[in-house]
Design an enzyme around this catalytic site. Structure first.
Site, PDB file in Angstrom:
ATOM      1  N   ALA A 102      -2.335   4.194   3.680  1.00 31.41           N
ATOM      2  CA  ALA A 102      -3.522   4.135   2.808  1.00 31.41           C
ATOM      3  C   ALA A 102      -4.532   3.106   3.300  1.00 31.41           C
ATOM      4  O   ALA A 102      -5.741   3.269   3.079  1.00 31.41           O
ATOM      5  CB  ALA A 102      -3.090   3.814   1.376  1.00 31.41           C
ATOM      6  N   SER A 146       0.854  -1.202   0.000  1.00 29.39           N
ATOM      7  CA  SER A 146       0.000   0.000   0.000  1.00 29.39           C
ATOM      8  C   SER A 146       0.879   1.237   0.000  1.00 29.39           C
ATOM      9  O   SER A 146       2.088   1.160   0.212  1.00 29.39           O
ATOM     10  CB  SER A 146      -0.857   0.008   1.268  1.00 29.39           C
ATOM     11  OG  SER A 146      -0.048   0.447   2.370  1.00 29.39           O
ATOM     12  N   ASP A 147       0.247   2.371  -0.216  1.00 27.77           N
ATOM     13  CA  ASP A 147       0.968   3.614  -0.001  1.00 27.77           C
ATOM     14  C   ASP A 147       0.856   3.974   1.488  1.00 27.77           C
ATOM     15  O   ASP A 147       0.145   3.315   2.253  1.00 27.77           O
ATOM     16  CB  ASP A 147       0.409   4.724  -0.919  1.00 27.77           C
ATOM     17  CG  ASP A 147       1.422   5.829  -1.158  1.00 27.77           C
ATOM     18  OD1 ASP A 147       1.319   6.516  -2.172  1.00 27.77           O
ATOM     19  OD2 ASP A 147       2.354   5.984  -0.322  1.00 27.77           O
ATOM     20  N   TRP A 148       1.534   5.025   1.859  1.00 26.01           N
ATOM     21  CA  TRP A 148       1.668   5.397   3.265  1.00 26.01           C
ATOM     22  C   TRP A 148       0.320   5.558   3.957  1.00 26.01           C
ATOM     23  O   TRP A 148      -0.467   6.424   3.575  1.00 26.01           O
ATOM     24  CB  TRP A 148       2.446   6.718   3.353  1.00 26.01           C
ATOM     25  CG  TRP A 148       2.724   7.221   4.717  1.00 26.01           C
ATOM     26  CD1 TRP A 148       1.828   7.673   5.636  1.00 26.01           C
ATOM     27  CD2 TRP A 148       4.004   7.359   5.333  1.00 26.01           C
ATOM     28  NE1 TRP A 148       2.458   8.076   6.782  1.00 26.01           N
ATOM     29  CE2 TRP A 148       3.785   7.901   6.622  1.00 26.01           C
ATOM     30  CE3 TRP A 148       5.311   7.088   4.945  1.00 26.01           C
ATOM     31  CZ2 TRP A 148       4.838   8.165   7.500  1.00 26.01           C
ATOM     32  CZ3 TRP A 148       6.356   7.352   5.810  1.00 26.01           C
ATOM     33  CH2 TRP A 148       6.124   7.875   7.070  1.00 26.01           C
TER      34      TRP A 148
END
Ligand code: GLC
Length: 715
Positions: free
Chosen positions: A269, A265-267
Site C-alpha cells: 500500500a 501498512s497493507d500489502w
C-alpha cells in the site's frame, strides 16, 4: 527486555538497521514458498539489507520459520530476531467457518475459543502475529471481503472483534510467556468496506459522522482489548489514502482511540500511493506514509530504498524513526523473541502435530453458525426417505473459504462424506468440477430427483468467488445453478438447498422453488460432518444472520439500521408515490439481520420494561419465552432500540443486546436484559459520543424486522 535495554539496543543500531526494522517481506527473499496475497513486484535488495529487515509474512511451516530465523540471526549484526506474521483469519491449518459465519453464532465465547485454538496451531507453525481480526463495517455484499467481516451491525462486530483479540493474545501482557498465543492485528483502518459499488480497492468517501458512529466502534473495541497492531487500509479517507493519512492515523487512531502499538501498512500500500497518484515516486510515497504514521511497510521497497535518505535529509524525522523502531522492538519483546527467537520451536521436531480436538471444535462451530433460512417440512431428514444429493457442492471439499490458505481442501469433509456416515438411503449424483452444470447433468439430476423423496441441492460459490479481489455485480446463483433448481423443482418440489457462500446472495428467484434453504457459508474443515448432523436433526440449526440477504443487488448498500428519511415507507402509505421506495422492489431484505430458523420454535409470552433508576438511567427488560413444542429450541433473543428524536438522524433500529437462549420442550424461560443509558449514547454532530434526553422505544424479538415494540424509556 526492559525499556532501558531496548533503548540501549537502539543506540547501537545504524540508520540502515533502523530502517530495515520497518520493512516486511515475503519469505521468498530467504527461501521459496510463501503466501502471495497481493501484487508481486521484484526489486533489487542487497544481502546486507536482507539481514536488516524486521519482519517476514506468509510462511507456511515451522521448518520454514526456523530455517529463516536461524539463517537471519547468523548473518544479522545485532541479532534482532525477525517477527513472523500471517493471515490466520479463521484457523491456521484446521479451518473454522469463515468470520461472517462465526458472526452468525452471535457467540463471543465461541469466537474467542476459536481464535485461541487458531493461535495455538499457528504458534506451533512459528507464526507470531496474525492479520486478524478484520473489523470492517460492511453493508454491501458485492464486496467479496464481507466474508472476513463480522457483518452489518457495529455492536455485534465490536463484541466479536474484542473476542478475537482476547482469543489470539490471551490475557494482557502474557504474550511473552504463553507461547501458544499470538499477537493480533486489527484491520483495515478504516472504511475499506465502504468501497464504492462494492468494488474492491475502490474509492471510499466517508463522512466523519458515519465513520465515528459505525466504522470506529469495532476498532475501539480491539484497541480497548489490547490489540498489538493496526493495519491501515488501501482506500482513501477524505480523499487521502489511509496509508498516507496523517489526521486519520495521528488524530483518530493515536489520539482519539489511544492506540499505542504498531501501525503496519497493507500489502504494497505504501508503493500504491503512486498508483493513487498522491506520490510521484517511491521516495515521496515513503515520506508521506512515514510522516502519516506507517511504522512497517508491508511488501514494498519504498522504505527499504529511500527512508534512510529521507531521514538524512530531514534530521527532525529521526525521533519519528526511533518511535517506529521502538514499537517494532517492543512487539518483538512482548512476544519474548529476544529471549527465544524461535518462540518454542524445537529444531528436533518441527513437524506438524494437528490436535484432533481443534478439528472437533471446528465441527461444533460449523454446527452453530449455519443459518436455516426456510423450512417447510423438509428438514430434518429421516432414514425412511429416499434422498438425492445433487449439485456442484455435493461432494466438494472447496468448503474452506478464500482465506484458508494453509488449510488443505483434501483434508476437508465434504457434504457427501458427512452424509454417508448417517445411514441414510442416499443417492449421490457425481459432479465433475469441469462441468458447468451441463444440460446432461441437469437431465440426470431430474431423473434422480424423480425417484427420490427429498432432494438436497448443494450449491453456492466457489472459494474464488468471494474474499479479496472478488467483487460481484450480480449476487444471484452463478453457473446455471438457478436452472438446476427450477428444473428439479418441476419433478420434485421437496428441495432442500444447502448453500455454500461467503456473502449474502440474492435468492429471490429461487427461494420459492426450495422448500428449505440452509446456508452453511464456508463451514471449514469439518463442514460435511457438521451439515450431516444438522440435516438429520441431531443438532438444531441455531445461526442467525449477521448480514441481511437483500432481495436485489439494486438495494445495496443495505443495512437494517437505515435512517428514517423524510419520507419513510410505512404500512400505511405503501401505495403513495412520493415516499422513499423502489418502484420495482420492496425496501426490506429477503432475509433480515438476526433472522434464522430452528427445528422448533418459541414465543415471547410477556414482557416488562422497568426503570430501575431514572436519574442513573438504569433499566431492565424482562421477557418470558415459551416453547410449547415437543422439541427443545435454541434461539437468539434480540433487543433493539429506536431513539425517537435525536440531534442527528438515527437508524430506525439498533441492536443493543442479545442473549442466546436454550429452551427445553414444553417449558418457559424468563430472560432479563440489564441496560443503562450509556448504551443509547450516539455520535453527535460535534463527533462526541453522548446521550441526550428523550424517549427511546424498545423492541424485542428474533430478528431486526420481526422484533416487536415492548415499551419506551426516558433518559
Ligand atoms: C492483503 C489483505 C490483508 C492481508 C494482507 C497480508 O492484501 O488486504 O487483509 O492481511 O494483504 O496478506
Amino acid at each position: 527486555m526492559t525499556e532501558k535495554h531496548l533503548h540501549e539496543l537502539m543506540e547501537q543500531m545504524t540508520l540502515a538497521e533502523k530502517v530495515g526494522q520497518l520493512v516486511q517481506l515475503m519469505p521468498d527473499f530467504f527461501a521459496q514458498g510463501g503466501e502471495i496475497t497481493g501484487p508481486m513486484q521484484q526489486w533489487q535488495m542487497s544481502e546486507t539489507q536482507s539481514y536488516q529487515i524486521g519482519s517476514i509474512l506468509g510462511t507456511h511451516t515451522a521448518e520454514q520459520v526456523y530455517t529463516i530465523q536461524k539463517q537471519y540471526l547468523e548473518n544479522s549484526r545485532l541479532k534482532i530476531p525477525l517477527v513472523f506474521m500471517a493471515d490466520v483469519i479463521h484457523g491456521y491449518e484446521t479451518i473454522f467457518p469463515i468470520p461472517l459465519a462465526m458472526a452468525a453464532s452471535f457467540d463471543e465465547q465461541l469466537v474467542e475459543h476459536a481464535a485461541e485454538l487458531a493461535a495455538k496451531e499457528a504458534a506451533e507453525a512459528g507464526i507470531h502475529v496474525t492479520f486478524s481480526p478484520m473489523a470492517d463495517y460492511v453493508k454491501d455484499a458485492r464486496w467479496g471481503r464481507v466474508l472476513e467481516s463480522n457483518g452489518e451491525d457495529p455492536t455485534l462486530s465490536s463484541v466479536l472483534t474484542a473476542a478475537y483479540v482476547r482469543g489470539y493474545q490471551g490475557a494482557q501482557k502474557q504474550l511473552s510467556k504463553d507461547k501458544k498465543r499470538i499477537a493480533a492485528c486489527v484491520k483495515h483502518f478504516i472504511g475499506y468496506g465502504a468501497a464504492e459499488g462494492g468494488r474492491d480497492y475502490h474509492t471510499v468517501d466517508l463522512s466523519d459522522l458515519e465513520m465515528y458512529q459505525n466504522y470506529l466502534p469495532a476498532f475501539k473495541a480491539a484497541i480497548d482489548a489490547g490489540v498489538a497492531l493496526v493495519m491501515t487500509s488501501f482506500n482513501t479517507v477524505h480523499g487521502i489514502p489511509a496509508t498516507a493519512n496523517q489526521p486519520l492515523i495521528q488524530d483518530v487512531l493515536r489520539k482519539k482511540l489511544g492506540f499505542e502499538g504498531l501501525v503496519i501498512s497493507d500489502w504494497a500500500a505504501v508503493a500504491e500511493l503512486m498508483a493513487h497518484r498522491v506520490a510521484a515516486d517511491g521516495e515521496e510515497a515513503a515520506r508521506k506514509a512515514f510522516q502519516a504514521g506507517i511504522e512497517m511497510d508491508m511488501m514494498s521497497d519504498c522504505y527499504l530504498n529511500t527512508l534512510a535518505q529521507i531521514i538524512t535529509a530531514a534530521p527532525e524525522l529521526q525521533q519519528h524513526l526511533d518511535h517506529a523502531v521502538y514499537h517494532v522492538l517492543q512487539l518483538k519483546d512482548a512476544l519474548g523473541l529476544f529471549d527465544d527467537p524461535y518462540r518454542g520451536l524445537a529444531a528436533a521436531d518441527l513437524a506438524v502435530h494437528l490436535d484432533p480436538a481443534i478439528r472437533r471444535s471446528t465441527r461444533e462451530a460449523a454446527e452453530r453458525t449455519a443459518v436455516l433460512l426456510k423450512n417447510e417440512g423438509v428438514l430434518p431428514l429421516s432414514t425412511s426417505q429416499k434422498i438425492a444429493l445433487i449439485g456442484p457442492k455435493a461432494d466438494s471439499t472447496d468448503i474452506l473459504g478464500a482465506w484458508s490458505w494453509i488449510g488443505k481442501k483434501e483434508e476437508a469433509v465434504s457434504l457427501k462424506e458427512g452424509l454417508i456416515g448417517k445411514n441414510l438411503d442416499l443417492s449421490v449424483l457425481p459432479y465433475a468440477d469441469e462441468q458447468a452444470l451441463s444440460d446432461e447433468y441437469i437431465e440426470e439430476a431430474c431423473k434422480l430427483a424423480q425417484h427420490s423423496d427429498v432432494v438436497l441441492l448443494a450449491i453456492g460459490e466457489s472459494s474464488e468467488e468471494s474474499g479479496e479481489a472478488a467483487s460481484l455485480t450480480k449476487l444471484t446463483l452463478s453457473r446455471r445453478q438457478d436452472v438446476l433448481i427450477h428444473k428439479v423443482a418441476k419433478v420434485n418440489p421437496n428441495i432442500a438447498a444447502i448453500l455454500f457462500n461467503g456473502r449474502p446472495l440474492v435468492l429471490s428467484d429461487v427461494e420459492e422453488s426450495c422448500k428449505a434453504i440452509l446456508t452453511a457459508w464456508f463451514p471449514g474443515s469439518e463442514g460435511g460432518h457438521a451439515l450431516a448432523n444438522l440435516l438429520t436433526g441431531e443438532v438444531e440449526p441455531q445461526g442467525r444472520l449477521p448480514m441481511s440477504f437483500p432481495r436485489s443487488v439494486g438495494q445495496l448498500p443495505f443495512t437494517y439500521g437505515q435512517l428514517s428519511t423524510g419520507r419513510p415507507k410505512t404500512a400505511d402509505n405503501q401505495d403513495q408515490k412520493y415516499i422513499s421506495r423502489y418502484m420495482d422492489e420492496d425496501n426490506d431484505a429477503l432475509y433480515p439481520f438476526g433472522y434464522g430458523l430452528g427445528y422448533s420454535s418459541c414465543d415471547i409470552e410477556e414482557t416488562t420494561v422497568l426503570t430501575i433508576s431514572a436519574e442513573q438511567g438504569i433499566f431492565e427488560v424482562k421477557a418470558r419465552i415459551v416453547n410449547q413444542t415437543d422439541r427443545a429450541h435454541h434461539t437468539v433473543l434480540q433487543l433493539y432500540s429506536k431513539d425517537l428524536v435525536t440531534e442527528v438522524a438515527r437508524p430506525v433500529r439498533e441492536l443493543k443486546q442479545w442473549q442466546k437462549v436454550y429452551i427445553p420442550e414444553h417449558s418457559s424461560l424468563d430472560v432479563t436484559f440489564k441496560i443503562n443509558q450509556a448504551c443509547f449514547a450516539y455520535i453527535h454532530s460535534d463527533l462526541l459520543l453522548k446521550n441526550d434526553p428523550g424517549k427511546i422505544a424498545l423492541y424485542l424479538g428474533f430478528d431486526a424486522k420481526q422484533a416487536k415494540k415492548i415499551g419506551e424509556i426516558s433518559i
